[in-house]
Design a protein around this motif. Structure first.
Motif, PDB file in Angstrom:
ATOM      1  N   ASN A  10       0.750  -1.109  -0.191  1.00 37.63           N
ATOM      2  CA  ASN A  10      -0.160  -0.019   0.133  1.00 37.63           C
ATOM      3  C   ASN A  10       1.087   1.082  -0.049  1.00 37.63           C
ATOM      4  O   ASN A  10       0.627   2.107  -0.668  1.00 37.63           O
ATOM      5  CB  ASN A  10      -1.004   0.078   1.276  1.00 37.63           C
ATOM      6  CG  ASN A  10      -2.054   1.069   1.160  1.00 37.63           C
ATOM      7  OD1 ASN A  10      -2.444   1.389   0.083  1.00 37.63           O
ATOM      8  ND2 ASN A  10      -2.232   1.653   2.520  1.00 37.63           N
ATOM      9  N   GLN A  29       2.311   1.613  -3.220  1.00 39.34           N
ATOM     10  CA  GLN A  29       1.449   2.011  -4.326  1.00 39.34           C
ATOM     11  C   GLN A  29       1.055   3.681  -4.001  1.00 39.34           C
ATOM     12  O   GLN A  29       0.826   4.479  -4.878  1.00 39.34           O
ATOM     13  CB  GLN A  29      -0.129   1.183  -4.170  1.00 39.34           C
ATOM     14  CG  GLN A  29       0.124   0.005  -4.682  1.00 39.34           C
ATOM     15  CD  GLN A  29      -1.152  -1.071  -4.393  1.00 39.34           C
ATOM     16  OE1 GLN A  29      -2.063  -0.590  -3.839  1.00 39.34           O
ATOM     17  NE2 GLN A  29      -1.141  -2.007  -5.177  1.00 39.34           N
ATOM     18  N   LEU A  30       1.007   4.094  -2.782  1.00 35.43           N
ATOM     19  CA  LEU A  30       0.729   5.493  -2.419  1.00 35.43           C
ATOM     20  C   LEU A  30       2.039   6.379  -3.156  1.00 35.43           C
ATOM     21  O   LEU A  30       1.653   7.524  -3.342  1.00 35.43           O
ATOM     22  CB  LEU A  30       0.638   5.774  -1.023  1.00 35.43           C
ATOM     23  CG  LEU A  30      -0.790   5.162  -0.379  1.00 35.43           C
ATOM     24  CD1 LEU A  30      -0.843   5.470   1.013  1.00 35.43           C
ATOM     25  CD2 LEU A  30      -1.868   5.875  -0.907  1.00 35.43           C
ATOM     26  N   GLN A  31       3.070   6.045  -3.009  1.00 29.97           N
ATOM     27  CA  GLN A  31       4.358   6.554  -3.559  1.00 29.97           C
ATOM     28  C   GLN A  31       4.186   6.634  -4.999  1.00 29.97           C
ATOM     29  O   GLN A  31       4.419   7.686  -5.586  1.00 29.97           O
ATOM     30  CB  GLN A  31       5.485   5.717  -3.200  1.00 29.97           C
ATOM     31  CG  GLN A  31       6.823   6.619  -3.242  1.00 29.97           C
ATOM     32  CD  GLN A  31       8.002   5.809  -2.831  1.00 29.97           C
ATOM     33  OE1 GLN A  31       7.972   4.642  -2.438  1.00 29.97           O
ATOM     34  NE2 GLN A  31       9.070   6.564  -2.770  1.00 29.97           N
ATOM     35  N   GLU A  32       3.852   5.635  -5.802  1.00 30.69           N
ATOM     36  CA  GLU A  32       3.572   5.557  -7.144  1.00 30.69           C
ATOM     37  C   GLU A  32       2.664   6.505  -7.479  1.00 30.69           C
ATOM     38  O   GLU A  32       2.462   7.361  -8.528  1.00 30.69           O
ATOM     39  CB  GLU A  32       3.268   4.064  -7.596  1.00 30.69           C
ATOM     40  CG  GLU A  32       4.286   3.205  -7.625  1.00 30.69           C
ATOM     41  CD  GLU A  32       3.966   2.017  -8.201  1.00 30.69           C
ATOM     42  OE1 GLU A  32       2.917   1.724  -8.838  1.00 30.69           O
ATOM     43  OE2 GLU A  32       4.833   0.854  -7.884  1.00 30.69           O
ATOM     44  N   ILE A  33       1.464   6.588  -6.907  1.00 27.32           N
ATOM     45  CA  ILE A  33       0.248   7.540  -7.048  1.00 27.32           C
ATOM     46  C   ILE A  33       0.611   8.939  -6.793  1.00 27.32           C
ATOM     47  O   ILE A  33       0.536   9.677  -7.785  1.00 27.32           O
ATOM     48  CB  ILE A  33      -1.006   7.125  -5.846  1.00 27.32           C
ATOM     49  CG1 ILE A  33      -1.643   5.902  -6.497  1.00 27.32           C
ATOM     50  CG2 ILE A  33      -1.991   8.397  -6.037  1.00 27.32           C
ATOM     51  CD1 ILE A  33      -2.429   5.561  -5.525  1.00 27.32           C
ATOM     52  N   GLN A  34       1.586   9.300  -5.807  1.00 29.48           N
ATOM     53  CA  GLN A  34       1.774  10.584  -5.746  1.00 29.48           C
ATOM     54  C   GLN A  34       3.157  10.998  -6.667  1.00 29.48           C
ATOM     55  O   GLN A  34       2.728  12.061  -7.314  1.00 29.48           O
ATOM     56  CB  GLN A  34       2.688  10.534  -4.281  1.00 29.48           C
ATOM     57  CG  GLN A  34       3.164  12.021  -4.009  1.00 29.48           C
ATOM     58  CD  GLN A  34       2.067  12.994  -3.762  1.00 29.48           C
ATOM     59  OE1 GLN A  34       1.164  12.638  -2.962  1.00 29.48           O
ATOM     60  NE2 GLN A  34       2.385  14.339  -4.231  1.00 29.48           N
ATOM     61  N   GLN A  35       3.639   9.942  -7.152  1.00 28.75           N
ATOM     62  CA  GLN A  35       4.728  10.281  -8.294  1.00 28.75           C
ATOM     63  C   GLN A  35       3.616  10.728  -9.566  1.00 28.75           C
ATOM     64  O   GLN A  35       3.936  11.480 -10.378  1.00 28.75           O
ATOM     65  CB  GLN A  35       5.473   9.182  -8.660  1.00 28.75           C
ATOM     66  CG  GLN A  35       6.678   8.867  -7.656  1.00 28.75           C
ATOM     67  CD  GLN A  35       7.392   7.722  -7.737  1.00 28.75           C
ATOM     68  OE1 GLN A  35       7.131   6.732  -8.500  1.00 28.75           O
ATOM     69  NE2 GLN A  35       8.417   7.402  -7.132  1.00 28.75           N
ATOM     70  N   TYR A  36       2.786   9.955  -9.882  1.00 34.41           N
ATOM     71  CA  TYR A  36       1.932  10.032 -10.924  1.00 34.41           C
ATOM     72  C   TYR A  36       1.090  11.472 -10.851  1.00 34.41           C
ATOM     73  O   TYR A  36       0.856  12.048 -11.864  1.00 34.41           O
ATOM     74  CB  TYR A  36       0.896   8.909 -11.147  1.00 34.41           C
ATOM     75  CG  TYR A  36       1.594   7.679 -11.628  1.00 34.41           C
ATOM     76  CD1 TYR A  36       2.238   7.567 -12.446  1.00 34.41           C
ATOM     77  CD2 TYR A  36       0.948   6.512 -11.086  1.00 34.41           C
ATOM     78  CE1 TYR A  36       2.697   6.470 -13.159  1.00 34.41           C
ATOM     79  CE2 TYR A  36       1.621   5.219 -11.350  1.00 34.41           C
ATOM     80  CZ  TYR A  36       2.412   5.311 -12.398  1.00 34.41           C
ATOM     81  OH  TYR A  36       2.795   3.891 -12.848  1.00 34.41           O
ATOM     82  N   GLN A  37       0.718  11.828  -9.722  1.00 33.33           N
ATOM     83  CA  GLN A  37       0.214  12.943  -9.430  1.00 33.33           C
ATOM     84  C   GLN A  37       1.081  14.094  -9.513  1.00 33.33           C
ATOM     85  O   GLN A  37       0.695  15.031 -10.254  1.00 33.33           O
ATOM     86  CB  GLN A  37      -0.508  13.161  -7.853  1.00 33.33           C
ATOM     87  CG  GLN A  37      -1.536  12.143  -7.924  1.00 33.33           C
ATOM     88  CD  GLN A  37      -2.444  12.197  -6.484  1.00 33.33           C
ATOM     89  OE1 GLN A  37      -1.290  12.694  -5.461  1.00 33.33           O
ATOM     90  NE2 GLN A  37      -3.236  11.585  -6.113  1.00 33.33           N
ATOM     91  N   ASP A  38       2.135  13.980  -9.151  1.00 33.11           N
ATOM     92  CA  ASP A  38       3.377  15.004  -9.518  1.00 33.11           C
ATOM     93  C   ASP A  38       3.697  15.163 -11.117  1.00 33.11           C
ATOM     94  O   ASP A  38       3.911  16.380 -11.662  1.00 33.11           O
ATOM     95  CB  ASP A  38       4.607  14.566  -8.706  1.00 33.11           C
ATOM     96  CG  ASP A  38       4.695  14.697  -7.246  1.00 33.11           C
ATOM     97  OD1 ASP A  38       3.676  15.235  -6.995  1.00 33.11           O
ATOM     98  OD2 ASP A  38       5.436  14.081  -6.596  1.00 33.11           O
ATOM     99  N   GLU A  74       1.660  14.342 -13.397  1.00 34.88           N
ATOM    100  CA  GLU A  74       0.442  14.994 -14.220  1.00 34.88           C
ATOM    101  C   GLU A  74       0.337  16.411 -13.815  1.00 34.88           C
ATOM    102  O   GLU A  74       0.166  17.204 -14.657  1.00 34.88           O
ATOM    103  CB  GLU A  74      -0.817  14.164 -13.384  1.00 34.88           C
ATOM    104  CG  GLU A  74      -2.238  14.583 -13.844  1.00 34.88           C
ATOM    105  CD  GLU A  74      -3.186  13.937 -13.249  1.00 34.88           C
ATOM    106  OE1 GLU A  74      -4.312  14.706 -13.271  1.00 34.88           O
ATOM    107  OE2 GLU A  74      -3.297  12.984 -12.797  1.00 34.88           O
TER     108      GLU A  74
END
Length: 176
Positions: A73, A76-85, A87
């Motif tokens: 988790n 995954q949160l770190q990956e989501i943060q990277q994707y948000q950055d 984006e």
């Protein structure tokens, strides 16, 4: 609140229920064991200890699974943060490009207006040039006429001078 806890750690309700039920069952078994005879209590205590050991192993396995899920988790949160950055960065770049495109369009419109103005001025100048050329042609034509008249009068004047000179010579001959 329990629902939040379960979803936060991605624990299935059935698994959590099984854990809770196992703990409750173990507690009930302990109570029942103490209510029967001492001898049977000892055997049952041993049996319960074995079961408790199994349950602890299950709990340990579940805790290990829980830690793995938490690690997963977190990644995954770190990956989501990277994707948000990413984006956000792409959004900012897109906004910058759109602003540049808008500025370029405005410059193009200004240049087109300027070209139209210059084109109009060019047509006016061409018309003025045409008029000036016509006037020049008329002036040249008039000058040619004047030059021809001047030549005529120069010839007449030359003839008169010749006649005048001839008369002067005749007068000198008669006087002399």
């Amino acid at each position: 609140m329990l629902q939040d806890f379960l979803t936060q750690f991605h624990i299935d309700e059935m698994v959590f229920g099984a854990i809770v039920a196992s703990v409750i069952l173990a507690f009930i078994l302990v109570v029942v064991i103490f209510s029967v005879r001492y001898k049977s209590q000892q055997e049952k205590i041993l049996e319960l200890r074995e079961r408790l050991g199994e349950k602890k192993e299950k709990i340990d396995l579940l805790e290990e699974s829980l830690r793995e899920v938490q690690i997963l988790n977190a990644s995954q949160l770190q990956e989501i943060q990277q994707y948000q950055d990413l984006e956000e960065r792409y959004r900012k770049e897109q906004e910058k490009i759109e602003e540049q495109l808008k500025a370029a369009r405005e410059r193009i419109e200004e240049q087109q207006e300027r070209i139209s103005t210059l084109h109009g001025e060019k047509k006016e100048l061409e018309a003025k040039l045409g008029n000036a050329l016509e006037n020049l042609a008329k002036v040249e034509e008039e000058m040619e006429k004047v030059l021809k008249r001047n030549e005529f009068w120069v010839e007449q004047l030359s003839e008169l001078r010749t006649k005048h000179e001839a008369l002067k010579l005749r007068l000198r001959k008669y006087e002399g």
